[in-house]
Write an enzyme that holds these catalytic residues in place. Structure first.
Site, PDB file in Angstrom:
ATOM      1  N   SER A  30     -54.132 -14.573 -28.149  1.00  0.00           N
ATOM      2  CA  SER A  30     -52.956 -14.320 -27.325  1.00  0.00           C
ATOM      3  C   SER A  30     -52.627 -15.592 -26.544  1.00  0.00           C
ATOM      4  O   SER A  30     -53.501 -16.163 -25.889  1.00  0.00           O
ATOM      5  CB  SER A  30     -53.282 -13.162 -26.376  1.00  0.00           C
ATOM      6  OG  SER A  30     -52.186 -12.840 -25.566  1.00  0.00           O
TER       7      SER A  30
ATOM      8  N   LYS B  11     -50.301 -14.424 -31.070  1.00  0.00           N
ATOM      9  CA  LYS B  11     -49.446 -13.559 -30.238  1.00  0.00           C
ATOM     10  C   LYS B  11     -48.863 -14.394 -29.109  1.00  0.00           C
ATOM     11  O   LYS B  11     -49.590 -15.121 -28.437  1.00  0.00           O
ATOM     12  CB  LYS B  11     -50.303 -12.411 -29.704  1.00  0.00           C
ATOM     13  CG  LYS B  11     -49.737 -11.651 -28.510  1.00  0.00           C
ATOM     14  CD  LYS B  11     -50.474 -10.316 -28.334  1.00  0.00           C
ATOM     15  CE  LYS B  11     -50.636  -9.929 -26.878  1.00  0.00           C
ATOM     16  NZ  LYS B  11     -51.357  -8.641 -26.729  1.00  0.00           N
TER      17      LYS B  11
ATOM     18  N   LYS C 109     -46.623 -14.412 -25.577  1.00  0.00           N
ATOM     19  CA  LYS C 109     -46.084 -13.603 -24.482  1.00  0.00           C
ATOM     20  C   LYS C 109     -44.630 -13.998 -24.246  1.00  0.00           C
ATOM     21  O   LYS C 109     -44.296 -15.204 -24.237  1.00  0.00           O
ATOM     22  CB  LYS C 109     -46.902 -13.854 -23.211  1.00  0.00           C
ATOM     23  CG  LYS C 109     -48.345 -13.338 -23.306  1.00  0.00           C
ATOM     24  CD  LYS C 109     -48.407 -11.824 -23.203  1.00  0.00           C
ATOM     25  CE  LYS C 109     -49.846 -11.329 -23.127  1.00  0.00           C
ATOM     26  NZ  LYS C 109     -49.908  -9.848 -23.030  1.00  0.00           N
TER      27      LYS C 109
ATOM     28  N   ASP D  60     -45.345 -10.296 -27.366  1.00  0.00           N
ATOM     29  CA  ASP D  60     -45.733  -9.226 -26.437  1.00  0.00           C
ATOM     30  C   ASP D  60     -44.912  -9.379 -25.160  1.00  0.00           C
ATOM     31  O   ASP D  60     -45.015 -10.373 -24.454  1.00  0.00           O
ATOM     32  CB  ASP D  60     -47.237  -9.315 -26.117  1.00  0.00           C
ATOM     33  CG  ASP D  60     -47.717  -8.153 -25.247  1.00  0.00           C
ATOM     34  OD1 ASP D  60     -46.896  -7.284 -24.879  1.00  0.00           O
ATOM     35  OD2 ASP D  60     -48.928  -8.119 -24.931  1.00  0.00           O
TER      36      ASP D  60
ATOM     37  N   GLU E 158     -44.531  -6.163 -29.199  1.00  0.00           N
ATOM     38  CA  GLU E 158     -45.380  -5.275 -28.413  1.00  0.00           C
ATOM     39  C   GLU E 158     -44.705  -4.926 -27.087  1.00  0.00           C
ATOM     40  O   GLU E 158     -44.237  -5.799 -26.366  1.00  0.00           O
ATOM     41  CB  GLU E 158     -46.722  -5.991 -28.175  1.00  0.00           C
ATOM     42  CG  GLU E 158     -47.797  -5.143 -27.548  1.00  0.00           C
ATOM     43  CD  GLU E 158     -49.108  -5.925 -27.387  1.00  0.00           C
ATOM     44  OE1 GLU E 158     -49.293  -6.974 -28.045  1.00  0.00           O
ATOM     45  OE2 GLU E 158     -49.952  -5.492 -26.575  1.00  0.00           O
TER      46      GLU E 158
ATOM     47  N   ASP F 182     -48.272  -0.512 -26.257  1.00  0.00           N
ATOM     48  CA  ASP F 182     -49.505  -0.831 -25.524  1.00  0.00           C
ATOM     49  C   ASP F 182     -49.514   0.009 -24.252  1.00  0.00           C
ATOM     50  O   ASP F 182     -50.015   1.150 -24.236  1.00  0.00           O
ATOM     51  CB  ASP F 182     -49.531  -2.351 -25.242  1.00  0.00           C
ATOM     52  CG  ASP F 182     -50.671  -2.809 -24.327  1.00  0.00           C
ATOM     53  OD1 ASP F 182     -51.443  -1.965 -23.858  1.00  0.00           O
ATOM     54  OD2 ASP F 182     -50.780  -4.034 -24.062  1.00  0.00           O
TER      55      ASP F 182
ATOM     56  N   LYS G  71     -56.459   0.036 -26.280  1.00  0.00           N
ATOM     57  CA  LYS G  71     -57.347  -0.601 -25.296  1.00  0.00           C
ATOM     58  C   LYS G  71     -58.205   0.497 -24.693  1.00  0.00           C
ATOM     59  O   LYS G  71     -57.661   1.425 -24.073  1.00  0.00           O
ATOM     60  CB  LYS G  71     -56.538  -1.269 -24.183  1.00  0.00           C
ATOM     61  CG  LYS G  71     -55.774  -2.495 -24.632  1.00  0.00           C
ATOM     62  CD  LYS G  71     -55.046  -3.131 -23.471  1.00  0.00           C
ATOM     63  CE  LYS G  71     -54.240  -4.333 -23.944  1.00  0.00           C
ATOM     64  NZ  LYS G  71     -53.344  -4.854 -22.919  1.00  0.00           N
TER      65      LYS G  71
ATOM     66  N   GLY H 219     -56.831  -6.452 -25.856  1.00  0.00           N
ATOM     67  CA  GLY H 219     -57.790  -7.119 -24.980  1.00  0.00           C
ATOM     68  C   GLY H 219     -57.295  -7.180 -23.554  1.00  0.00           C
ATOM     69  O   GLY H 219     -56.089  -7.113 -23.294  1.00  0.00           O
TER      70      GLY H 219
HETATM   71  O1  OSB Z   1     -50.667  -6.907 -22.749  1.00  0.00           O
HETATM   72  O2  OSB Z   1     -52.213  -7.250 -24.145  1.00  0.00           O
HETATM   73  C1  OSB Z   1     -51.768  -7.376 -22.992  1.00  0.00           C
HETATM   74  C2  OSB Z   1     -54.228  -9.453 -20.929  1.00  0.00           C
HETATM   75  C3  OSB Z   1     -54.077  -8.877 -19.690  1.00  0.00           C
HETATM   76  C4  OSB Z   1     -53.159  -7.872 -19.528  1.00  0.00           C
HETATM   77  C5  OSB Z   1     -52.387  -7.431 -20.613  1.00  0.00           C
HETATM   78  C6  OSB Z   1     -52.563  -7.984 -21.864  1.00  0.00           C
HETATM   79  C7  OSB Z   1     -53.476  -9.045 -22.015  1.00  0.00           C
HETATM   80  C8  OSB Z   1     -53.694  -9.744 -23.278  1.00  0.00           C
HETATM   81  C9  OSB Z   1     -55.077 -10.300 -23.466  1.00  0.00           C
HETATM   82  O3  OSB Z   1     -52.813  -9.963 -24.076  1.00  0.00           O
HETATM   83  C10 OSB Z   1     -55.501 -10.564 -24.848  1.00  0.00           C
HETATM   84  C11 OSB Z   1     -56.971 -10.904 -24.900  1.00  0.00           C
HETATM   85  O4  OSB Z   1     -57.807 -10.304 -24.173  1.00  0.00           O
HETATM   86  O5  OSB Z   1     -57.310 -11.797 -25.680  1.00  0.00           O
HETATM   87 MG    MG Z   2     -49.872  -5.983 -24.506  1.00  0.00          MG
END
Ligand code: OSB
Ligand code: MG
Length: 395
Positions: free
Chosen positions: A151, A177, A179, A204, A229, A254, A278, A306
């Protein structure tokens, strides 16, 4: 599309009785991240957490669990402060001396706090029975290697993003991925796609958009994204069902999936085509197994999300990622993506040939918490707790 009820199945996901729970200790921690992960709701350089150490009587077997709540109610309404409160004032008193976790079932909400104590219990039972955690899931055809991706947070510029993508691809990650948020989306995604026409990439949004942004999503539809996402509200399923039919790109939910029933509703009303699981968001491994069973039976693509876990939480993620219904790359990167050093003696490395991480096979969680580093992380937490209000931090 209708999907059959899994109520009959769900009973088998509960652990049988164990030895009585003798002792539960909370370790609030703060860990410096190798790189902060900036999302549409922000990102901290110092990741908080709570490690839960649960000991069974008789054998004295110990299991560890991790609470993935943050400093602030951003991704989730839970915070480290609420989790400390709910764990120490309600969940722990309800389970000490008991041979199962039944007495926390009637408390509502607080899934991240729940996952922390629930997964510690699963890990302790695995330890006591002398089997790896994943073996308790009672599911044949578990994988030896879990397919993973990485990510990438919001960067200061497109050039910086291209630099990070290049670094991650060179490290061997085969799914990227990115953001996105308001003002940081299509131009950046287009630049990455142009630089790498064939990579597996996804976006995401962490709930940063609304149905008014439909034109933007239609532009993203031309970029061959694996999925988008959580584009819309964190607690919405209905509006996603208005967006998905207008897009070719699959939507993955998510934030808005709190349990198996949410997942079933989302799939049935066409709010998305993929589920991110998760364990901290759904309240533990038991609910995770129900959700996995639903997706597996209904043929819904699933992956493990994650929350920047330490080695403790990452081991539980990997046990889940070994399940046969987890069909897409999970957000479980190598240890050096998150912490250096981690709290566990063992480190997870990326298998460069196939973008996987090997699922632990040792007894219990398969990792050992380093006592000295735990002490340092607890001291770092107290340092921060002194300088800001975190709610009733009692351990
Ligand atoms: O939206 O997936 C998410 C981390 C903190 C809060 C939300 C998210 C995330 C990640 C982390 O995308 C991904 C990882 O742990 O490698
Ligand atoms: Mg997410």
């Amino acid at each position: 599309m209708t999907t059959k009820s899994i109520t009959a199945l769900s009973k088998s996901f509960m652990l049988p009785h164990s030895e009585p729970i003798e002792r539960v200790v909370l370790h609030p921690i703060a860990m410096p991240l190798v790189e902060a992960l900036v999302t549409s709701f922000g990102g901290d350089a110092l990741r908080p957490g709570i490690l839960v150490e649960l000991q069974l009587g008789g054998s004295g077997a110990v299991g560890w669990g991790e609470c993935v709540a943050s400093w602030t109610p951003g991704y989730s309404y839970e915070t480290i402060g609420t989790a400390m409160h709910v764990l120490s004032d309600f969940f722990i008193p309800a389970v000490v001396g008991k041979t199962n976790l039944n007495d926390i079932q009637h408390f509502r909400g607080h899934p991240m706090a729940r996952m922390a104590i629930e997964s510690a219990y699963w890990a302790a039972v695995a330890q006591q029975q002398g089997v790896p955690l994943g073996d308790l899931f009672g599911q044949a055809n578990r994988k030896e290697r879990a397919l993973v991706g990485v990510s990438i947070g919001i960067q200061p510029s497109i050039d910086a993003t291209l630099g990070v993508v290049e670094k991650r691809l060179n490290e061997g990650y085969q799914r990227i991925k990115l953001k996105i948020k308001q003002g940081w989306n299509i131009d950046m995604l287009r630049a990455v796609r142009q630089a790498y026409p064939h990579i597996s990439m996804m976006a995401d949004a962490n709930s940063a958009f609304s149905l008014d942004d439909i034109a933007l999503f239609k532009q993203m539809d031309d970029l061959n994204l694996l999925m988008i996402e959580q584009p819309l509200d964190h607690d919405d399923i209905y509006q996603h069902s208005k967006l998905q039919p207008q897009l070719r790109t699959p939507i993955c939910l998510d934030e808005s999936i709190r349990n198996v029933d949410d997942a079933r509703m989302a799939i049935e009303i066409g709010a998305g085509k993929i589920i991110n699981l998760k364990p901290g968001r759904v309240g533990g491994l038991t609910e995770s197994l129900k959700l996995h069973a639903f997706c597996y039976e209904a043929g819904v693509p699933l992956w493990i999300g994650g929350m920047l876990e330490t080695g403790v939480g990452r081991s539980a993620q990997l046990a889940l990622a070994s399940l046969p219904g987890v069909t897409l790359p999970s957000d479980i990167s190598a240890t050096d993506r998150y912490y250096n050093p981690d709290l566990t003696n063992e480190v997870y490395v990326l298998n460069r040939d196939d973008s996987t991480i090997t699922v632990p096979t040792a007894v219990g969680l398969g990792v050992n918490v380093n006592a000295e580093r735990l002490k340092e992380a607890e001291a770092a937490f107290q340092q921060v707790a002194k300088s800001q209000f975190l709610g009733p931090v009692t351990a």
